[in-house]
Design an enzyme around this catalytic site. Sequence first.
Site, short mmCIF file in Angstrom:
data_model
loop_
_atom_site.label_atom_id
_atom_site.label_comp_id
_atom_site.label_asym_id
_atom_site.label_seq_id
_atom_site.Cartn_x
_atom_site.Cartn_y
_atom_site.Cartn_z
N THR A 336 0.85 -1.18 0.00
CA THR A 336 0.00 0.00 0.00
C THR A 336 0.88 1.23 0.00
OG1 THR A 336 -1.76 1.20 1.19
CG2 THR A 336 -0.18 -0.03 2.53
N HIS A 388 3.22 -11.65 14.13
CA HIS A 388 4.35 -12.17 14.92
C HIS A 388 4.14 -13.65 15.29
CE1 HIS A 388 8.05 -11.74 16.81
NE2 HIS A 388 7.84 -10.71 17.61
#
Length: 417
Positions: A336, A388
């Site tokens: 983006t 994560h």
Amino acid sequence: MTVEIKVPVLPESVADGLLLDWTRQPGEAVSRDDVLVEVETDKVVLEVPAPVDGVLSEILAQPGETVTSEQVLAVLDTEATGTAPQADAGPAGTEEALGSSPEGERLMGPAVQRLVAEHGIDPAAITPTGPGGRLTKEDLLAYMADSVAPDAAPPAAAETAASPAAPAEAPVKAAGSGAPSVSGSREEVREPMSRLRQTIAARLVQSQQTAAMLTTFNEVNMQPVMALRNRYKEPFEKTHGARLGFMSFFVKASVVALQKFPLVNAYIDGTDIVRHHYQDVGIAVSSPRGLVVPVLRNCEDLGFAEIESKIREFGAQARDGKIDLKDLAGGTFTITNGGVFGSLVSTPIINPPQSAILGMHAIQERPVVEEGEVVVRPMMYLALSYDHRIIDGKDAVQFLVTIKQMVEDPARLLLAC
């Protein structure tokens, strides 16, 4: 003979859609390929055209209803004789408000026509953002909000001024007495969220709630890419018919990084990790209806010209509301670019079920140190948001460093080293 008008076949990822305004009413003649109605899904707006010439004899689904794939919406009579399409009658003054231009009537749905007539608005003064230059309700509401005069007198004040019993001069209100005086309009407008905006909201919340999201940052010197682009942009465009932009460099750099760190290109499914042996990169594109993410398939096999041409095509389709549903499905990684709107730094949100997203930002000249000397370079901050649960911090940092290295030395993109 009668012909059924049905909802287009929807892909498996789209369960239903919202029926928008009809452009024709029962008894009106239609020509083949005339758009009769639109169906708004959570990804795109689909046009439902007339398959043949005829007369719209019956409407079976009303605007605002939820419709499903291949549901019958209306019936067309190919042998009947109908009247010419007419704008919605609405209240008195409609004809003046709409104007006599057939184009004005064709580019507005009945609901928009009613609002135009009720408020006496010239539709030619509004810039349309709908598919094919169609004037939408959002365009009209935005225009009305911008047109409110800040010093317009509130209705109550107007009535008081007109009353014969009112004194010539209103007494000065003592400080602290009564409600504070407010100038300007305080109108509030409530409108339903579009299906696309509802989906964006749900997916963003889903991403925040289901992923252990973390963002790492770096900055990249854009001077080498800018010099290369300035040197070759004219011959590149003459040869390939496409402009050489920055996005293709970041797509190719991302492909190298995804191949080097395959977990960034994977995702979690329950207790499994699903790995992709291909790189399908989604490019976030702004449209009048909101953000959409069309996907470049098999970027590992695409050249710079193919990437730039496809991105340009996606941008035009997004503006016109013409992106195909199949182009929005899937994707293993997303890029983006908030820099086109002036964003200096941000933390992009992962597009589930993907595990990472790269955020590009505005290019700014900043002082940096090179070989012990302070020099000014065009710099861009990069942000990598990642899950994560599947990607370790070390791999995320090295992934972003790989992209930085590729962009700062574009020749490495040819050697993939």
